[in-house]
Motif scaffolding. Structure first.
Motif, PDB file in Angstrom:
ATOM      1  N   ASP A  15       8.145   2.888  -1.980  1.00 38.01           N
ATOM      2  CA  ASP A  15       7.267   1.784  -2.358  1.00 38.01           C
ATOM      3  C   ASP A  15       6.147   1.668  -1.327  1.00 38.01           C
ATOM      4  N   VAL A  16       4.934   2.001  -1.716  1.00 43.55           N
ATOM      5  CA  VAL A  16       3.810   1.978  -0.785  1.00 43.55           C
ATOM      6  C   VAL A  16       2.771   0.929  -1.162  1.00 43.55           C
ATOM      7  N   LYS A  17       3.133   0.046  -2.095  1.00 41.97           N
ATOM      8  CA  LYS A  17       2.157  -0.933  -2.588  1.00 41.97           C
ATOM      9  C   LYS A  17       1.608  -1.821  -1.478  1.00 41.97           C
ATOM     10  N   GLY A  18       2.449  -2.175  -0.523  1.00 42.30           N
ATOM     11  CA  GLY A  18       2.006  -3.088   0.527  1.00 42.30           C
ATOM     12  C   GLY A  18       1.316  -2.414   1.694  1.00 42.30           C
ATOM     13  N   ILE A  19       1.184  -1.096   1.652  1.00 34.70           N
ATOM     14  CA  ILE A  19       0.562  -0.371   2.755  1.00 34.70           C
ATOM     15  C   ILE A  19      -0.956  -0.361   2.589  1.00 34.70           C
ATOM     16  N   GLU A  20      -1.652  -0.730   3.637  1.00 34.36           N
ATOM     17  CA  GLU A  20      -3.108  -0.778   3.602  1.00 34.36           C
ATOM     18  C   GLU A  20      -3.684   0.488   4.235  1.00 34.36           C
ATOM     19  N   VAL A  21      -4.654   1.077   3.568  1.00 35.99           N
ATOM     20  CA  VAL A  21      -5.387   2.206   4.149  1.00 35.99           C
ATOM     21  C   VAL A  21      -6.875   1.928   4.001  1.00 35.99           C
ATOM     22  N   ASP A  22      -7.601   2.237   5.027  1.00 37.63           N
ATOM     23  CA  ASP A  22      -9.032   1.944   5.054  1.00 37.63           C
ATOM     24  C   ASP A  22      -9.790   3.252   5.243  1.00 37.63           C
ATOM     25  N   PHE A  23     -10.506   3.673   4.229  1.00 37.69           N
ATOM     26  CA  PHE A  23     -11.320   4.883   4.331  1.00 37.69           C
ATOM     27  C   PHE A  23     -12.497   4.775   3.383  1.00 37.69           C
ATOM     28  N   GLU A  24     -13.512   5.555   3.669  1.00 35.55           N
ATOM     29  CA  GLU A  24     -14.690   5.594   2.800  1.00 35.55           C
ATOM     30  C   GLU A  24     -14.720   6.909   2.043  1.00 35.55           C
ATOM     31  N   LEU A  25     -15.082   6.847   0.783  1.00 37.83           N
ATOM     32  CA  LEU A  25     -15.351   8.040  -0.010  1.00 37.83           C
ATOM     33  C   LEU A  25     -16.878   8.148  -0.104  1.00 37.83           C
ATOM     34  N   ILE A  26     -17.431   9.160   0.533  1.00 37.62           N
ATOM     35  CA  ILE A  26     -18.876   9.229   0.747  1.00 37.62           C
ATOM     36  C   ILE A  26     -19.470  10.398  -0.041  1.00 37.62           C
TER      37      ILE A  26
END
Length: 333
Positions: free
Chosen positions: A25-36
């Motif tokens: 279960d990864v729903k609560g995991i936050e990842v921050d990245f840009e798709l450029i």
């Protein structure tokens, strides 16, 4: 007739879905990245106007533009006096415009691509909580490297993933067996494979067949953990017939390698014929897929992890001794 259809359906489903892992279960995991979409901004510049945009692009993209210029399209440093002229020529090159049009069609739904990347990155963060999530650039490279990776970003050559039947690949005389690696569904698996190989590079201290098999198998195991619902055909780059073949002949393949005393062989030609990309695996006959020994390496890793369920993925990735994994896996196809 109904029974035959049912059996065929079961077979296809098994070939595609077998060996998938249960997804955490990864729903609560936050990842921050840009798709450029770097390629869009670059190719929006008229070739004759690049001289007026060069400094702005340098300021905006900094070290990435330098890497793109030097390492990806190979026109030299952004500080070279002929940089503007070389980039203007690249932008004006007519085949690049045709490639751009096709890329815009195949990858028009960037939200879907971002969603798939985000899901994979969430699994990456789940297994490796301290891992850096890279920004992802999209570029056109002139059919150079598929994936380029740096400490803080990954960059994807979109024209390398336009689909097996893309006319460009025919014109470039790319062998048919290699074109199966060049489809949109391979983008995210290749990104994660590149991350895995960068973070856990091959240890060539003992460079023999079993070590290469285990390393390549370990990397596919890593990709499956990042993308739990990946079809086996996509993971191993086999079609359904080839996937069926390696499943049916797993034991025979293993026995042949052992009997030929190739397991601890370090001859480069032997290793390439088992592991390398090719129409078929030389020692296993023309019906076999190329790189069939990678599948065996994966199966050994799978056996190891089943015997040692307390081993984390991070622990597995740090193991560099293929012989140790083989011995402790007690692999018996």
């Amino acid at each position: 007739m109904k029974r035959s259809f049912y059996l065929a359906l079961v077979l296809i489903t098994t070939l595609v879905s077998c060996n998938r892992t249960k997804s955490p279960d990864v729903k609560g995991i936050e990842v921050d990245f840009e798709l450029i979409p770097f390629y869009e901004e670059l190719f929006a510049i008229a070739p004759d106007n690049f001289q007026y945009e060069a400094e702005r692009m340098k300021e905006k993209y900094g070290s990435y533009l330098e890497a793109y210029s030097m390492g990806i399209i190979r026109i030299g440093s952004t500080e070279d006096e002929d940089f503007v002229g070389n980039m203007s020529f690249f932008l004006a090159y007519e085949p690049n415009k045709e490639v751009l049009d096709t890329v815009n069609i195949v990858f028009k739904d960037r939200d879907a691509l971002r969603s798939k990347l985000e899901k994979a990155f969430k699994h990456y963060r789940y297994y490796f909580p301290e891992a850096l999530i890279p920004d992802v650039y999209l570029h056109i490279s002139g059919f150079n490297q598929s994936i380029v990776i740096d400490s803080s970003w990954v960059s994807i050559s979109l024209e390398k993933y336009l689909g097996r039947n893309c006319d460009f690949y025919e014109r470039l005389a790319i062998p048919v067996y290699l074109r199966r690696f060049m489809s949109p569904e391979k983008v995210v698996p290749d990104v994660m494979l590149s991350i895995g190989m960068t973070e856990y590079p091959y240890n060539s201290k003992t460079d023999d067949l079993i070590n290469q098999m285990i390393y390549e198998g370990k990397m596919r195991y890593f990709v499956r953990k990042m993308i739990p619902d990946i079809p086996d055909t996509t993971l191993f780059d086999f079609n359904t017939t080839q996937m069926e073949w390696v499943r049916n002949y797993e034991k025979d393949m293993w026995q042949m390698i052992v009997e030929q005393k190739h397991l601890f062989d370090n001859d480069r030609m032997v290793l390439q014929r088992y592991i390398g990309k090719s129409p078929f695996t030389y020692y296993l006959g023309q019906e076999s897929p190329g790189g069939a020994a990678i599948y065996l390496g994966y199966r050994i890793v799978e056996s190891y992890m089943k015997r040692y369920p307390e081993t984390t993925l991070a622990d597995l990735m740090k193991i560099n001794d293929g012989s140790q994994v083989l011995m402790e896996a007690r692999y018996n196809p």
